[in-house]
Write a protein that holds these residues in place. Structure first.
Motif, PDB file in Angstrom:
ATOM      1  N   GLY A  12       0.816  -1.209   0.000  1.00 16.21           N
ATOM      2  CA  GLY A  12       0.000   0.000   0.000  1.00 16.21           C
ATOM      3  C   GLY A  12       0.845   1.252   0.000  1.00 16.21           C
ATOM      4  O   GLY A  12       0.328   2.366  -0.070  1.00 16.21           O
ATOM      5  N   THR A  17       3.140   0.151  -4.841  1.00 16.95           N
ATOM      6  CA  THR A  17       2.158   0.666  -5.802  1.00 16.95           C
ATOM      7  C   THR A  17       2.809   0.878  -7.164  1.00 16.95           C
ATOM      8  O   THR A  17       2.247   0.503  -8.198  1.00 16.95           O
ATOM      9  CB  THR A  17       1.536   1.980  -5.288  1.00 16.95           C
ATOM     10  OG1 THR A  17       0.911   1.726  -4.029  1.00 16.95           O
ATOM     11  CG2 THR A  17       0.517   2.530  -6.271  1.00 16.95           C
ATOM     12  N   THR A  34      -1.048  -8.770   0.459  1.00 15.93           N
ATOM     13  CA  THR A  34      -0.763  -7.726   1.440  1.00 15.93           C
ATOM     14  C   THR A  34      -0.678  -8.406   2.792  1.00 15.93           C
ATOM     15  O   THR A  34      -1.421  -9.353   3.055  1.00 15.93           O
ATOM     16  CB  THR A  34      -1.898  -6.668   1.439  1.00 15.93           C
ATOM     17  OG1 THR A  34      -1.966  -6.092   0.129  1.00 15.93           O
ATOM     18  CG2 THR A  34      -1.664  -5.583   2.469  1.00 15.93           C
ATOM     19  N   GLU A  44      -1.693   1.598   5.668  1.00 17.79           N
ATOM     20  CA  GLU A  44      -1.324   1.061   4.355  1.00 17.79           C
ATOM     21  C   GLU A  44      -2.232  -0.104   3.943  1.00 17.79           C
ATOM     22  O   GLU A  44      -2.395  -0.359   2.758  1.00 17.79           O
ATOM     23  CB  GLU A  44       0.140   0.637   4.326  1.00 17.79           C
ATOM     24  CG  GLU A  44       1.089   1.812   4.271  1.00 17.79           C
ATOM     25  CD  GLU A  44       2.537   1.418   4.043  1.00 17.79           C
ATOM     26  OE1 GLU A  44       2.880   0.221   4.188  1.00 17.79           O
ATOM     27  OE2 GLU A  44       3.335   2.302   3.714  1.00 17.79           O
ATOM     28  N   ASP A  46      -5.500  -0.272   4.255  1.00 20.24           N
ATOM     29  CA  ASP A  46      -6.628   0.339   3.546  1.00 20.24           C
ATOM     30  C   ASP A  46      -6.203   0.836   2.173  1.00 20.24           C
ATOM     31  O   ASP A  46      -6.932   0.691   1.192  1.00 20.24           O
ATOM     32  CB  ASP A  46      -7.211   1.511   4.359  1.00 20.24           C
ATOM     33  CG  ASP A  46      -7.867   1.039   5.650  1.00 20.24           C
ATOM     34  OD1 ASP A  46      -8.387  -0.097   5.683  1.00 20.24           O
ATOM     35  OD2 ASP A  46      -7.848   1.818   6.627  1.00 20.24           O
ATOM     36  N   ARG A  47      -5.012   1.420   2.099  1.00 23.26           N
ATOM     37  CA  ARG A  47      -4.500   1.899   0.817  1.00 23.26           C
ATOM     38  C   ARG A  47      -4.312   0.733  -0.157  1.00 23.26           C
ATOM     39  O   ARG A  47      -4.617   0.860  -1.342  1.00 23.26           O
ATOM     40  CB  ARG A  47      -3.165   2.635   0.976  1.00 23.26           C
ATOM     41  CG  ARG A  47      -3.205   3.863   1.847  1.00 23.26           C
ATOM     42  CD  ARG A  47      -4.065   4.980   1.263  1.00 23.26           C
ATOM     43  NE  ARG A  47      -4.229   6.046   2.221  1.00 23.26           N
ATOM     44  CZ  ARG A  47      -5.249   6.170   3.059  1.00 23.26           C
ATOM     45  NH1 ARG A  47      -6.203   5.272   3.080  1.00 23.26           N
ATOM     46  NH2 ARG A  47      -5.330   7.175   3.885  1.00 23.26           N
ATOM     47  N   ASP A  50      -7.594  -0.211  -1.784  1.00 24.61           N
ATOM     48  CA  ASP A  50      -7.978   0.772  -2.803  1.00 24.61           C
ATOM     49  C   ASP A  50      -7.123   0.635  -4.066  1.00 24.61           C
ATOM     50  O   ASP A  50      -7.629   0.694  -5.185  1.00 24.61           O
ATOM     51  CB  ASP A  50      -7.836   2.203  -2.255  1.00 24.61           C
ATOM     52  CG  ASP A  50      -8.777   2.497  -1.094  1.00 24.61           C
ATOM     53  OD1 ASP A  50      -9.786   1.769  -0.933  1.00 24.61           O
ATOM     54  OD2 ASP A  50      -8.494   3.449  -0.342  1.00 24.61           O
ATOM     55  N   ILE A  51      -5.838   0.459  -3.879  1.00 25.23           N
ATOM     56  CA  ILE A  51      -4.904   0.346  -5.004  1.00 25.23           C
ATOM     57  C   ILE A  51      -5.204  -0.913  -5.812  1.00 25.23           C
ATOM     58  O   ILE A  51      -5.224  -0.875  -7.051  1.00 25.23           O
ATOM     59  CB  ILE A  51      -3.449   0.363  -4.484  1.00 25.23           C
ATOM     60  CG1 ILE A  51      -3.119   1.756  -3.929  1.00 25.23           C
ATOM     61  CG2 ILE A  51      -2.462  -0.053  -5.572  1.00 25.23           C
ATOM     62  CD1 ILE A  51      -1.929   1.790  -2.995  1.00 25.23           C
ATOM     63  N   HIS A  54      -8.227  -0.241  -7.863  1.00 28.07           N
ATOM     64  CA  HIS A  54      -7.931   0.720  -8.926  1.00 28.07           C
ATOM     65  C   HIS A  54      -7.231   0.061 -10.113  1.00 28.07           C
ATOM     66  O   HIS A  54      -7.527   0.369 -11.268  1.00 28.07           O
ATOM     67  CB  HIS A  54      -7.077   1.866  -8.381  1.00 28.07           C
ATOM     68  CG  HIS A  54      -6.616   2.817  -9.435  1.00 28.07           C
ATOM     69  ND1 HIS A  54      -7.441   3.785  -9.971  1.00 28.07           N
ATOM     70  CD2 HIS A  54      -5.430   2.940 -10.088  1.00 28.07           C
ATOM     71  CE1 HIS A  54      -6.777   4.466 -10.892  1.00 28.07           C
ATOM     72  NE2 HIS A  54      -5.557   3.966 -10.985  1.00 28.07           N
TER      73      HIS A  54
END
Length: 184
Positions: A12, A17, A34, A44, A46-47, A50-51, A54
């Motif tokens: 994250g 990324t 992860t 990170e 949560d990130r 999302d990543i 995406h």
């Protein structure tokens, strides 16, 4: 194993990324792992979710392992995280933010996941230039792990596709890494 499938270690953060974006740009079907390992910077996680969404990751797993049980790092123990260190201090010795054997543990899980998904590629965002002295971010470590991976897997033993560990950021500085994030 499938040549166009890849497992990406996705924390994250910036490096992972960028690594995921580079793997996507190369046309790989992406599977991401992860780790919730008891780290202090759990934002990170949560990130990473999302990543993964995406970038259209086929499957994203968050694996919970508690490295706080061992401690030994400012990231997993009640040890102060050093701040304001200069370059000389950061490279003088392996820093207290090093999590013992973290990349070895993570890559072992990635290897198992790659076998299940029949992926012959693993991507990891390690960096040997700005690596802060972490021994498991060096090219020598990655090369040795790749050799081990090909000795320790069914595909390797049966002489099928060999597994490749990709480290697209290993020779980049953080500034060069940031330029690479302009990928989409």
């Amino acid at each position: 194993m499938t040549e166009k499938s890849a497992v990406v270690l996705l924390s994250g953060g910036l490096d992972s990324t960028t690594t995921l974006a580079l793997a996507k740009r190369q046309g790989f079907d992406l599977f991401a792992l992860t780790f919730d390992y008891g780290q202090r910077h759990s934002v990170e996680l949560d990130r990473a979710r999302d990543i993964a969404m995406h970038f259209g990751v086929v499957d994203h797993q968050i694996v919970k392992i508690d490295l706080r049980q061992f401690g030994g790092s400012a990231l997993t123990d009640s040890i102060d995280v050093p701040v304001g260190r200069d370059q000389k201090e950061m490279t003088a010795e392996i820093p207290i933010t090093y999590v013992p054997a973290r990349n070895t543990i993570f890559l072992s899980f990635c290897l198992a996941y790659a076998e299940v998904k029949e992926a012959s590629n693993i991507f990891i965002g390690v960096n040997a230039v700005d690596y802060s002295g972490y021994p498991d971010c060096r090219p020598e470590f990655i090369s040795a792990f790749e050799t081990l991976a090909n000795l320790a897997t069914k595909a390797g033993v049966e002489g099928k596709d060999s597994l490749k560990i990709h480290t697209p950021l290993i020779e980049l500085s953080k500034a060069e890494d940031r330029k690479s994030t302009r990928l989409n």
